[in-house]
Design an enzyme around this catalytic site. Structure first.
Site, short mmCIF file in Angstrom:
data_model
loop_
_atom_site.label_atom_id
_atom_site.label_comp_id
_atom_site.label_asym_id
_atom_site.label_seq_id
_atom_site.Cartn_x
_atom_site.Cartn_y
_atom_site.Cartn_z
N ASP A 1 0.82 -1.20 0.00
CA ASP A 1 0.00 0.00 0.00
C ASP A 1 0.87 1.26 0.00
O ASP A 1 0.47 2.29 -0.55
CB ASP A 1 -0.94 0.00 1.21
CG ASP A 1 -2.11 0.95 1.01
OD1 ASP A 1 -2.73 0.91 -0.07
OD2 ASP A 1 -2.42 1.73 1.94
N CYS B 1 -11.05 4.04 -4.49
CA CYS B 1 -10.10 3.94 -3.38
C CYS B 1 -10.44 4.97 -2.31
O CYS B 1 -10.61 4.65 -1.14
CB CYS B 1 -8.67 4.12 -3.87
SG CYS B 1 -7.46 4.04 -2.52
N TYR C 1 -12.42 3.55 1.05
CA TYR C 1 -11.71 3.52 2.34
C TYR C 1 -12.47 4.34 3.39
O TYR C 1 -12.50 3.98 4.57
CB TYR C 1 -10.28 4.03 2.17
CG TYR C 1 -9.27 2.95 1.83
CD1 TYR C 1 -9.49 2.10 0.74
CD2 TYR C 1 -8.13 2.74 2.59
CE1 TYR C 1 -8.57 1.09 0.42
CE2 TYR C 1 -7.21 1.74 2.27
CZ TYR C 1 -7.43 0.93 1.19
OH TYR C 1 -6.54 -0.06 0.88
N TYR D 1 -8.85 6.14 8.69
CA TYR D 1 -9.86 6.34 7.63
C TYR D 1 -11.23 6.75 8.17
O TYR D 1 -12.03 7.35 7.45
CB TYR D 1 -9.93 5.08 6.75
CG TYR D 1 -8.60 4.85 6.06
CD1 TYR D 1 -8.17 5.74 5.07
CD2 TYR D 1 -7.74 3.84 6.45
CE1 TYR D 1 -6.93 5.58 4.47
CE2 TYR D 1 -6.49 3.67 5.86
CZ TYR D 1 -6.09 4.55 4.88
OH TYR D 1 -4.86 4.42 4.30
N GLU E 1 -9.49 -2.99 -6.83
CA GLU E 1 -9.43 -2.94 -5.35
C GLU E 1 -9.62 -4.35 -4.78
O GLU E 1 -8.94 -4.73 -3.82
CB GLU E 1 -10.53 -2.02 -4.78
CG GLU E 1 -10.21 -0.55 -4.83
CD GLU E 1 -9.17 -0.14 -3.78
OE1 GLU E 1 -8.78 -0.96 -2.94
OE2 GLU E 1 -8.74 1.03 -3.82
#
Lengths: 228, 228, 228, 228
Positions: free
Chosen positions: B50, B141, B145, B169, B217
């Site tokens: 990541d 994304c 998230y 997040y 994803e």
């Protein structure tokens, strides 16, 4: 300050540029900014065009984030984009606002050919080449304004007419950013061309990028004077 | 929070995405992040990949600065680049440092195909299309998230194993950024496709961009699990 | 033919690539193309994906026209784009048409991740770097297919099942194009890195570009086999 | 010929361009090409700059291959790149060779600002926007030269001084290419904006792209005259 404060690569490109560097950094527009004799209409015209310039200059620095190969290169480019959009442009916005020109008007200003030619050349240098081609084309504006700012700020018979502009570029913040860009540029060149970078077969082309951008700076000052 | 907090355009794309959205946001990797059953080796593997992802994601947001047509679009993209490089990545650096992996190692980590496929797809969506094509590919994304963070943070039987990740997040800072990106995305779509954007001939392609990125994803979570 | 027919730079990159080159050019998919044991369903699956691959490969060669610095570089890249779109793709179209799959269906085929990863990696190599980064990433496909074609065409126990495919890449036309690309690549590298190109600080990165693209070729064959 | 031969979209943009279109297609440089009164030094100067222009124009059409979304769009763009590099530029090479200027000298000619501004603007229009932004910026040169060629070729009092130039653009080959580009442009706009494309929120920006490129054409003729 000596020019070498901005790094070895810039010093070499500046010297390789010949008379053109002087034509840019000692242009009549610059001298009259310093002695205060520049007509306010010229300055305003320049400032509006320069706002549009900074929009595209920030786009070109964003291309630097895309083309970077090290974390340090990415960070410097990203910070510069942020500094341009959120700081340097605010000088323009503030000064213009005081004269009744708002930011929406600035953003929509009609871009002159001398202005458009410059930023699109830089952009395309990045698209065509690698990170070095891009930075070589970005360098004259960055470091040239740094030199001009310092020289005018240190002049004996200094006018206060355009003190805000001079102080922005002579100021510690701008100078610090230039020094870190200079260090990053040196490291980027060493990384790709080695320490004897001037003997690289690519050097001539990087010099051309730098020199062409310097010539386009001269054209930008001319445009400023014409605006009067 | 309802999903509409991230704007009308995202809501429409999310709905048009069908089951794939659920496959992404409720993936086994996510559920096990939430209940703490995810093996630490999987998490670490994910975190390293990541980090590399964020490098290229920041590059793609930089392409947003280049493709923006309004000052607001530019500012949001530039701030996001800065937030990614100078803030979100620090969570990764800090967590990895605690496990003896330094940032240079992260930057040089071998990028897996599922990772590479995703970010280069987003990048090329921007190169091939306009600002909307790029943002449609960046959106899953960002907003996914945000949704995952909020859901896991609000879960009754919440584990504290991966609390740092979840809090990042679910936190106000990330959520605020997502809301402003959602507003910008709405404005960008209205500006180019009009208020009835879903009737635009371009809508199907934007949906494909969003759906493909959502599928990528899912592949990213799969990669995370495989790493165990 | 020896590999050096495609030039000095390719020979160096091929050698620097290590076992990965063999894993690509002697992959099970390739061997079974040669001895005719590859299931027709695998071949068809491959052919459809390869059509989509060629679309994006042509886009990457177009980026070569943009990044070229000499007239010769431009001409080779432009000719290659033309050859890909108007010639190489027609083998795919013809073969697929005979099986009831028309070109519109090919163009709209769902792109698998192994496929997407490869072409978008090449594209981004070009966007991030210069002409050499792009060509280094384009090279494994071009020259590898040339090598595979020649080897399979010269095999003693040659099957006629996939003769059309083998003849395309072993044929004079394809080989001539590869030789001219090899000459152009050599000249492009000499021009930018000098004759001792392997001592250039940039060499390691070009090798990484080439090696990564070679690994992505292996993934492409795997995808072909999985399709069975 | 009527202007609508190049398609509905071009007709709309041409009309939306106002006086600027006439300033370009009836520029003094053009009129003097037609009546033969253009000094040969001006023509030569123009031809050398136009050669450099075509290099970058071909690069911009290559960006079209990258940005295309349909096979037809790709094919037209790829053919145009090929036509520019391998055909249109040969008129320049041949004419200049007859005057002792070889192609290497042409390729290395110093690019004037009016020239550089134009092609880099087109390039950046493509980088910033989508396929339509690019084609809208490419259109004035393509279709304008087609119109000029036909008008000068059909003029009563036609001079033979610049007959080669006029015949190139009035000729069937050039006209056929323009018609197919016009059809492709129509289809590309219908596909993205629908049949009522002029009501699209994007129309104003496409018009700006077209008008700006038209203004840059005027600047190009001015540069030609100055060269005398």
């Amino acid at each position: 300050m000596t020019t070498s404060d901005y790094g070895r690569v810039f010093s070499a490109l500046r010297e390789g540029c010949g008379d053109e560097w002087n034509a840019y950094t000692h242009h009549d527009f610059v001298e009259r900014l310093g002695d205060g004799s520049l007509p306010i209409a010229s300055f305003e015209h320049y400032l509006i065009q320069d706002y549009v310039f900074l929009i595209h200059f920030a786009r070109a620095w964003s291309l630097g984030v895309i083309k970077a190969e090290t974390l340090d290169e990415m960070k410097i480019c990203a910070s510069t984009v942020d500094a341009l959009i959120n700081h340097e442009m605010s000088l323009h916005v503030k000064t213009c606002a005081a004269r009744g020109i708002d930011e929406a008007a600035l953003f929509a200003a009609r871009e002159e050919v001398a202005n458009l030619a410059y930023t699109r050349y830089v952009m395309d240098a990045g698209l065509q080449g690698d990170f070095l081609d891009l930075i070589a084309a970005l360098a004259p504006c960055c470091f040239g304004y740094g030199e001009i700012g310092l020289r005018l700020a240190g002049a004996e018979a200094r006018s206060t007419h355009y003190a805000d502009w001079i102080d922005t570029y002579a100021g510690d913040e701008y100078q610090r950013v230039m020094i870190s860009i200079g260090e990053m540029f040196d490291a980027a060149v060493f990384r790709r061309l080695g320490p004897d970078f001037q003997t690289s077969p690519r050097w001539a082309r990087l010099q051309t990028r730098f020199t062409t951008a310097t010539e386009l700076e001269v054209g930008f000052w001319e445009m400023g004077l014409r605006g009067a």
